[in-house]
Write a protein that holds these residues in place. Structure first.
Motif, PDB file in Angstrom:
ATOM      1  N   MET A   1     -28.288  49.351 -20.779  1.00 46.47           N
ATOM      2  CA  MET A   1     -29.567  49.378 -20.360  1.00 46.47           C
ATOM      3  C   MET A   1     -30.882  49.081 -20.202  1.00 46.47           C
ATOM      4  N   GLY A   2     -30.691  47.784 -21.055  1.00 45.44           N
ATOM      5  CA  GLY A   2     -31.421  46.670 -20.847  1.00 45.44           C
ATOM      6  C   GLY A   2     -32.152  46.728 -19.259  1.00 45.44           C
ATOM      7  N   ALA A   3     -30.782  46.344 -18.466  1.00 46.12           N
ATOM      8  CA  ALA A   3     -30.285  46.854 -17.112  1.00 46.12           C
ATOM      9  C   ALA A   3     -30.765  47.523 -15.886  1.00 46.12           C
ATOM     10  N   ALA A   4     -31.270  48.606 -17.139  1.00 46.79           N
ATOM     11  CA  ALA A   4     -31.375  50.054 -15.753  1.00 46.79           C
ATOM     12  C   ALA A   4     -32.727  50.741 -16.468  1.00 46.79           C
ATOM     13  N   ALA A   5     -33.442  49.830 -17.547  1.00 52.05           N
ATOM     14  CA  ALA A   5     -34.526  50.013 -17.694  1.00 52.05           C
ATOM     15  C   ALA A   5     -35.758  48.222 -16.164  1.00 52.05           C
TER      16      ALA A   5
END
Length: 542
Positions: free
Chosen positions: A53-57
């Motif tokens: 999720m952090g990478a997607a952000a």
């Protein structure tokens, strides 16, 4: 071109042609039940999912986002992008958090559905081990949150089941495999490779079953060689296996166009391979997990005396995946635990394709009902644990209320070890959610060149820019020989960040005088940083 519905009649056969738990409604219900625990949470409590999720952000960050100053994103052609692409597609409609949730649910559903579909197509009348196979969905790869791998393996299992169902329609089968193999491999190299392994092993197993009885005896080799129609056998293998060239072509294209990985060390960890035979179902309860694992192995090794059988066509796919588990390196190009991810699909295939149709009906039913009871119990325990993890995540993430948007956060999290507890805290990459909620920089991102797309721009120190710089260990792990929070803080570039977030580490023995406590929840603490001798407005420019 008009497509006849008869081509896909196997999808519409609601009875499944055999056992009631392999009917279409039962498979749909089974997949929904496996996915039910995710309904209870906003962030799936699987170790790596917050990191995804952090990478997607980071990927979705606009030009005005503070994340752009700290981290970049570069799409590259690599065989490890399934989850990233899926989150990108869903994120535009749903947002990063919902995209991460749906991506995890879809990957889990494909994993479970592919398992049951394979059993239904290949072992419709003898698949009494289907519940046992389904228990391996919530195993090490999924519980660790290897989203790309689960997605690739789920696609491979679904495509394998469809390919077996379409064997009498070579054109349709070939078209399916030619499309499915690159898609599965783009999700994950090893998960996608499983499709070629399973299809090839199934085809060779069919030909071994066509040989005369007792062909393996040396006294019969001469007769078998002289009488068997080898030309026809080779023709059948070519028809069934030529589409597997798509896997070879995908690997060639990857080698030609993918950037060279920064690390190419391949390592075999034989102790790890042995340990994971016993702990790949490690979840919440030591007793339940050990009993489940032991019962599954007993069923495999002792099932012969109860009437469970494999022919070559059903047994060779699982056996080949198990052999791959033994011989493949443990670490490849910076990716760890490559080998142990293969144990669950191997167990799925071996348990699900063990044929109980020749056993006494009472014994076969006992195997199935025991598996259903144990599967139900494990699902209830998993669902209850998700509620506990959701509550813990909320408490830990309350630290973000005290963090300014766009801040720089140096994070340390205590990594779980077996010496300390069987249950994993699953907080390893929780700090990545700071990039989602606060557009903040954290040292928790995966950033191996050639493998990941995140490009660090802000490097507070050489060894504190990305994963695994966030990990510390309890003094009870490895007799205290691993990095502790005190040794990590001794070399940490505290003066170059705004906050230091300690997740489940406890208070350091010698707190840094530059750290001011602003939040605490149990053993987790958040410190604001104000370097000694400098005003705050100058400190933020360091």
């Amino acid at each position: 071109m008009q497509v006849s519905p008869q081509r896909f009649r196997f999808l519409l056969d609601w009875r499944g042609g055999g056992l009631p738990w392999l009917s279409t409604p039962a498979i749909i219900l089974g997949v929904l039940l496996i996915c039910f625990p995710f309904v209870l949470v906003d962030v799936p409590p699987l170790i790596d999912v917050p990191g995804h999720m952090g990478a997607a952000a980071i990927e979705a960050a606009g030009p005005d986002s503070p994340l752009g100053k700290y981290l970049g994103w570069k799409w590259v052609f690599t065989l490890n992008i399934g989850g990233d692409v899926l989150m990108k597609v869903l994120g535009g409609w749903l947002g990063v958090l919902a995209a991460g949730w749906w991506s995890t649910v879809l990957a889990t559903g494909l994993f479970a559905g592919g398992c049951l579909a394979t059993v239904r197509v290949a072992n419709a009348r003898g698949g009494h081990g289907a519940p046992w196979a389904l228990m391996w969905v919530f195993s090490f790869p999924l519980l660790t949150g290897f989203l790309n791998y689960i997605l690739g393996t789920g696609l491979s299992l679904c495509a394998f089941a469809a390919a077996m169902a379409l064997e009498h329609r070579p054109r349709d089968r070939a078209g399916l495999l030619v499309v499915a193999q690159p898609l599965a491999m783009l999700c994950h190299a090893i998960g996608g490779l499983l499709l070629a392994v399973m299809v090839g092993a199934n085809a060779f197993g069919r030909e071994l079953d066509n040989l005369p009885a007792g062909w393996w005896r040396p006294s019969r080799w001469r007769t078998v060689i002289a009488t068997h129609d080898w030309k026809a056998a080779a023709g059948r293998l070519i028809v069934l296996c030529w589409p597997l060239l798509a896997t070879v072509l995908t690997i060639v294209l990857w080698k030609l166009f993918s950037p060279e990985p920064a690390r190419s060390l391949n390592a075999w960890r034989w102790e790890q391979k042995g340990v994971f035979l016993g702990i790949t179902l490690r979840d919440q309860s030591f007793a339940l997990d050990v009993i489940t694992t032991a019962a599954a192995y007993i069923l495999l090794l002792g099932g012969f005396w109860l009437g469970g059988r494999w022919n070559w066509q059903r047994g060779l796919p699982g056996l080949c995946v198990l052999i791959l588990y033994v011989i493949i390196p443990s670490d490849i190009n910076g990716s760890a635990f490559v080998d142990v991810r293969l144990l669950p699909p191997a167990m799925m295939l071996l348990l699900g394709l063990q044929d109980w149709s020749g056993a006494r009906p009472r014994v076969a039913r006992a195997v199935a009902y025991a598996g259903l009871v144990l599967l139900g119990l494990r699902t209830v325990v998993t669902a209850a644990s998700f509620v506990d993890y959701a509550d813990d995540y909320r408490q830990q993430l309350s630290a973000l209320e005290h963090i300014e948007p766009g801040a720089r956060i140096l994070t340390f999290v205590e990594h779980s070890c077996l010496e300390e507890a069987w249950r994993n805290t699953r907080r390893d990459h929780l700090a990545s959610l700071a990039s989602v909620y606060r557009q903040a920089w954290v040292n928790d991102n995966w950033a191996v060149p050639g493998l990941h797309m995140v490009v660090p721009r802000f490097r507070p120190a050489r060894n504190f820019a990305a994963d695994p710089s966030e990990f510390v260990w309890s003094r009870r792990c490895a007799s205290g020989r691993l990095r502790s929070i005190d040794s990590a803080l001794r070399f940490a570039p505290v003066e170059r960040v705004d906050y230091v977030w300690l997740i489940d580490t406890g208070l350091p023995r010698n707190p840094d005088p530059r750290l001011r406590l602003v939040w605490q929840q149990g053993r987790s603490l958040l410190f604001a940083v104000r370097p000694l001798g400098l005003p705050k407005w100058q400190a933020r420019d360091l």
